[in-house]
Design an enzyme around this catalytic site. Structure first.
Site, short mmCIF file in Angstrom:
data_model
loop_
_atom_site.label_atom_id
_atom_site.label_comp_id
_atom_site.label_asym_id
_atom_site.label_seq_id
_atom_site.Cartn_x
_atom_site.Cartn_y
_atom_site.Cartn_z
N CYS A 279 14.10 -6.56 7.74
CA CYS A 279 15.30 -5.91 7.82
C CYS A 279 16.36 -6.96 8.45
O CYS A 279 17.25 -7.30 7.85
CB CYS A 279 15.12 -4.49 8.57
SG CYS A 279 14.36 -3.54 7.66
N LYS A 339 5.58 -7.39 13.85
CA LYS A 339 5.59 -6.86 15.11
C LYS A 339 4.22 -6.06 15.10
O LYS A 339 3.43 -5.86 14.29
CB LYS A 339 6.70 -5.74 15.28
CG LYS A 339 6.83 -4.85 14.10
CD LYS A 339 8.06 -4.12 14.30
CE LYS A 339 7.94 -2.80 14.93
NZ LYS A 339 8.92 -1.58 14.91
N1 LIG Z 1 11.01 -1.45 5.96
C1 LIG Z 1 11.77 -1.15 7.08
O1 LIG Z 1 11.51 -0.95 8.25
C2 LIG Z 1 13.26 -0.42 6.69
C3 LIG Z 1 14.22 0.31 7.49
C4 LIG Z 1 14.98 1.02 7.05
C5 LIG Z 1 15.58 0.57 6.01
N2 LIG Z 1 15.09 -0.21 5.07
C6 LIG Z 1 15.62 -0.47 3.85
O2 LIG Z 1 15.02 0.30 2.91
C7 LIG Z 1 15.01 -0.45 1.59
C8 LIG Z 1 13.47 -0.60 0.99
O3 LIG Z 1 12.94 -1.18 2.03
P1 LIG Z 1 11.22 -1.17 2.04
O4 LIG Z 1 10.79 -1.94 3.17
O5 LIG Z 1 10.60 0.06 1.84
O6 LIG Z 1 10.93 -2.03 0.83
P2 LIG Z 1 9.42 -2.45 0.06
O7 LIG Z 1 9.55 -3.71 -0.65
O8 LIG Z 1 8.52 -2.01 0.78
O9 LIG Z 1 9.64 -1.29 -1.20
C9 LIG Z 1 10.49 -1.14 -2.24
C10 LIG Z 1 9.77 -0.42 -3.56
O10 LIG Z 1 10.67 -0.32 -4.56
C11 LIG Z 1 9.77 -0.32 -5.85
N3 LIG Z 1 11.01 -0.78 -6.78
C12 LIG Z 1 11.69 -1.61 -7.01
N4 LIG Z 1 12.55 -1.83 -8.01
C13 LIG Z 1 12.13 -0.61 -8.45
C14 LIG Z 1 13.01 0.35 -9.48
N5 LIG Z 1 13.73 -0.23 -10.44
N6 LIG Z 1 12.17 1.51 -10.07
C15 LIG Z 1 11.52 2.01 -9.10
N7 LIG Z 1 10.75 1.30 -8.15
C16 LIG Z 1 11.43 0.02 -7.63
C17 LIG Z 1 9.05 -1.48 -5.56
O11 LIG Z 1 7.83 -1.58 -6.51
C18 LIG Z 1 8.57 -1.13 -3.97
O12 LIG Z 1 7.39 -0.36 -4.02
C19 LIG Z 1 15.46 -1.93 1.69
O13 LIG Z 1 17.00 -1.71 1.60
C20 LIG Z 1 15.34 -2.00 3.44
O14 LIG Z 1 16.21 -3.02 3.90
C21 LIG Z 1 13.66 -0.81 5.38
#
Ligand SMILES: NC(=O)c1ccc[n+]([C@@H]2O[C@H](COP(=O)([O-])OP(=O)(O)OC[C@H]3O[C@@H](n4cnc5c(N)ncnc54)[C@H](O)[C@@H]3O)[C@@H](O)[C@H]2O)c1
Length: 472
Positions: A279, A339
């Site tokens: 992030c 972390k």
């Molecule tokens: N990881 C964190 O701590 C966190 C915290 C707050 C916000 N975010 C935000 O949330 C969002 C997701 O983060 P994450 O860490 O969960 O990402 P991630 O990469 O772990 O998960 C994303 C998922 O989306 C799926 N995906 C992608 N394209 C797709 C589609 N067209 N149809 C269906 N599924 C699809 C992928 O296969 C994957 O499983 C990002 O924008 C991130 O910045 C993350």
């Protein structure tokens, strides 16, 4: 409420499981067949406290997994988009996954829906999502787009979701805000916390959490501005730590002195090897790009990023000043995840540092309670994995602490001393008191504090000469 969550990553899977725990019927959609198969087999693909319990409680009952976006949309009132928004080469957020999901949603709208951005996205994304859905055939009156940014932290994601500091709902029309209010009602009216089977309350949680209703644009900005501010706090204290090293002050004392000011607060004043993860790095460059596009040159963010990168270089200099030459040195490493409490290694400072040390010709034996296999894959097997901290230290020229896992702060120092070839510890997370390490016979380097070496009489020695050599 019938809810679809698109994306089953750290955010989507946790959100889906928590919405089910609030009493909603949830379909989590992903296009990664392997992940879906694992979830349907009952596996838990990520390391998060309480997630196995929630999946066990709701899978096949109020929580389903599917690759069929269209039928999930047809069956749901609210569709949360939680796909990745990685950085592109210019540092902007790549919104192509969000766009592709928006197109998929458009074709399946059969009655009123709200489409909710859960992914972290730049301001104006909600306008674009609306345009894309309209362009692909949906009627204006059939849907609204909202922003509901997620503030969970990996490692404590489930409790952060269920006991949030605040819930931000960015909705430009009341009918859309009303759906989101209903979804979060069990948290906001406190009824979830009365249940005997609710996930236990963490220490600092304020219940019930406040619900903050804003415009969609404000909500999008709240997320980017929050992450930028937190990263700034880390870089600020790392800059102060560098001055502490130069003048022989102790950054932990400085943190206590400034963190007790209620206007500043103690949290996130953690000197170390800098922030990482999926992030902060990408959100800062994305926010900087958004500002640039709006005609504002956000140079404060350049500096936050520069200090963060410099912090890793300073750490490498510390390793050099402890060991002189690096080629052929055997290093034990504690921590690979970005972390403690997570298996996520995306933009992990530990991985970036190890990659540099491998390039310098070091041999690395590393231990991490959760991220070992992922890291080995990332580093293309360039490291050896240990089963525990003591095995990582065995026969090493020095031990490096790179992730703040709780178990690394409570090691048996006698055993550690016996395992190491030379009793040198270089701690990038300030997990130990220098005096205690010196008294236990270690030469100990940390961040923003004097390096110490063991005193023959058993008391700690301030090693000003060691400190000096780490100055930039
Ligand atoms: N990881 C964190 O701590 C966190 C915290 C707050 C916000 N975010 C935000 O949330 C969002 C997701 O983060 P994450 O860490 O969960 O990402 P991630 O990469 O772990 O998960 C994303 C998922 O989306 C799926 N995906 C992608 N394209 C797709 C589609 N067209 N149809 C269906 N599924 C699809 C992928 O296969 C994957 O499983 C990002 O924008 C991130 O910045 C993350």
């Amino acid at each position: 409420m019938q809810i679809a969550v698109v994306g089953s990553g750290y955010v989507g899977l946790v959100a889906g499981a928590c919405f089910a725990d609030l009493g909603h019927d949830v379909i989590v959609v992903d296009n990664d067949e392997k992940k879906l198969a694992a979830l349907n087999r009952g596996e838990v693909p990520i390391h998060e406290n309480f997630l196995p319990e929630l999946l066990e409680r709701h899978r096949g009952n109020r929580l389903h997994f599917s690759d069929d976006l269209e039928s999930a949309v047809r069956d749901s009132t609210a569709i949360f988009v939680a796909v990745g928004t990685p950085p592109n080469e210019q540092g902007e957020a790549d919104l192509s996954y969000v766009e592709s999901v928006a197109r998929g949603i458009a074709g399946a709208i059969n009655n009123y829906k709200i489409v909710v951005e859960k992914s972290t996205v730049p301001v104006y994304t909600s306008d674009w999502v609306r345009k894309i859905i309209l362009r692909n055939g949906a009627e204006n009156s059939e849907f609204d787009v909202a922003s509901n940014p997620e503030f969970l932290r990996e490692g404590t994601a489930v409790t952060d979701f269920l006991y949030p500091d605040r819930i931000v709902v960015g909705a430009d029309v009341e009918r859309c805000a009303a759906v989101l209010k209903e979804i979060y009602a069990p948290l906001v009216d406190g009824s979830y916390y009365q249940r005997p089977d609710s996930i236990p309350r963490p220490d600092r949680a304020q219940i019930p959490p406040p619900l903050i209703i804003t415009s969609a644009k404000s909500a999008e900005l709240i997320k980017h501005a929050s992450n930028a501010f937190l990263a700034m706090k880390i870089s600020f204290i790392n800059a102060v730590a560098s001055i502490c090293e130069s003048v022989g002050a102790n950054v932990q004392q400085v943190c206590q002195g400034i963190g007790t000011d209620t206007r500043i607060g103690p949290r996130f004043l953690n000197p170390g090897i800098g922030y990482g993860g999926s992030c902060f790095p990408k959100d800062l460059t994305a926010f900087r790009a958004v500002a640039r596009e709006c005609g504002y040159d956000f140079r404060l963010l350049d500096e936050v990023i520069r200090i963060n990168e410099e912090q890793r270089q300073r750490f490498i200099r510390k390793v050099r000043s402890a060991l002189w030459t690096l080629r052929g040195k055997k290093l034990g490493v504690l921590g690979l995840a970005f972390k403690g409490g997570t298996d996520d290694i995306r933009e992990s400072p530990a991985i970036l540092l190890i990659a540099s040390l491998l390039q310098e010709g070091c041999q690395i034996c590393a231990y991490d309670p959760a991220a070992g296999e992922r890291a080995k894959e990332e580093l293309q097997a360039g490291i050896q994995l240990a089963e525990n901290a003591y095995e990582a230290a065995r026969g090493a020229d020095a031990l490096l602490i790179l992730t703040e896992w709780e178990e690394f702060a409570t090691l048996d120092l006698k055993q550690l001393h016996a395992e190491l070839k030379y009793p040198i510890v270089i701690d990038g997370r300030n997990l130990y008191h220098p005096e205690v390490m010196a008294a236990n016979g270690f030469t100990y380097y940390s961040v923003g504090r004097n390096a110490v070496s063991p005193d023959p009489a058993g008391s700690s020695t301030r090693a000003a000469n060691l400190t000096k050599s780490t100055r930039s």
